[in-house]
Design an enzyme around this catalytic site. Structure first.
Site, PDB file in Angstrom:
ATOM      1  N   ASP A   8      47.360  65.965  93.254  1.00 22.26           N
ATOM      2  CA  ASP A   8      47.173  66.424  91.882  1.00 22.26           C
ATOM      3  C   ASP A   8      47.923  67.737  91.709  1.00 22.26           C
ATOM      4  OD1 ASP A   8      45.494  64.274  91.806  1.00 22.26           O
ATOM      5  OD2 ASP A   8      43.684  65.401  91.314  1.00 22.26           O
ATOM      6  N   ASP A 130      38.920  56.132  83.371  1.00 23.19           N
ATOM      7  CA  ASP A 130      38.176  57.300  83.857  1.00 23.19           C
ATOM      8  C   ASP A 130      36.812  57.292  83.182  1.00 23.19           C
ATOM      9  OD1 ASP A 130      40.433  58.071  85.303  1.00 23.19           O
ATOM     10  OD2 ASP A 130      41.256  59.149  83.585  1.00 23.19           O
TER      11      ASP A 130
END
Length: 238
Positions: A8, A130
């Site tokens: 990330d 998500d």
């Protein structure tokens, strides 16, 4: 089952968040390329690269990092974060990604994502789901939409999608185990999808449990960076 390490990116650095909150950022490396090379050297074949800057800004920000990793490793990279238009997807593919993950845009603009599926096919367009309390989150997980995960997946299957990454936000970065019940429920409901589990994976035992229930892949992040998962042991599961 694919074991997919995650990188990330915020501000050019390799970071991890807790439950998707940007104010929980912890920096693990200032050189994402070196981290990617380490994964490749250990025998991993895949990489989940998340542009958290892009997710917040609504356009890809860290394409130079993608290009560097793609050109200097043999990793197959799926890239997510900030993808809103066909042009942005083209830019990501041109920078070396093998696939993209459509997250917020898949919730807010399904017509756009349908056009991507038509142009590039389901092998290169992954749908990112998500989830928090069964609902879909968007905009770098800063907003929760009134969209149910079951209906969401069902809709995209009708559009021709086959690959889904499902992240339980409440578990992401918590190192407390992944949402085995959620994944089992989704696979019972949709037995023909390629489902990748993401969020909370913290042990080899759990990786094996995910494999047993039938997910096609597991994304692993913080447990690697915190040393909770032995990389050499993890690669034996690939």
């Amino acid at each position: 089952m694919k074991i997919i390490p995650a990188i990330d990116i915020i501000g050019g650095q390799c970071v991890r968040l807790t439950k998707g909150a940007y104010n929980t950022k912890k920096v693990y490396s200032s050189n994402p390329l070196e981290v990617a090379k380490m994964f490749a050297d250990k025998g991993f074949r895949y990489l989940h690269l998340v542009d958290l800057d892009g997710a917040k800004q609504g356009t890809p920000v860290n394409l130079s990092i993608l290009e560097s990793i793609a050109s200097k490793t043999n990793l197959e990279i799926d890239y997510g974060g900030g993808l809103r238009t066909e042009l942005s997807v083209s830019m990501v593919f041109d920078a070396g990604a093998s696939a993209v993950t459509a997250g917020s845009v898949a919730v807010k603009n399904p017509t756009e994502v349908c056009s991507w599926l038509g142009r590039w096919g389901s092998s290169r367009i992954i749908i990112g789901a998500d989830v928090i309390d069964g609902k879909l989150a968007t905009e770098g997980w800063c907003s929760v939409e009134n969209v149910d995960i079951i209906n969401f997946i069902s809709t995209y299957l009708s559009y021709g999608a086959t690959q889904f990454i499902c992240t339980d936000i409440s578990r992401d970065g918590m190192l407390a185990g992944s949402a085995l019940d959620l994944y089992a429920r989704l696979l019972a409901e949709f037995n023909k999808i390629d489902l990748v589990a993401s969020g909370g994976v913290a042990s080899i035992k759990e990786v094996r449990e995910l494999k047993k229930i039938g997910v096609c892949g597991a994304i692993v992040g913080k447990a690697i960076y915190e040393g909770m998962l032995d990389i050499d042991q993890l690669t034996m599961e690939v």
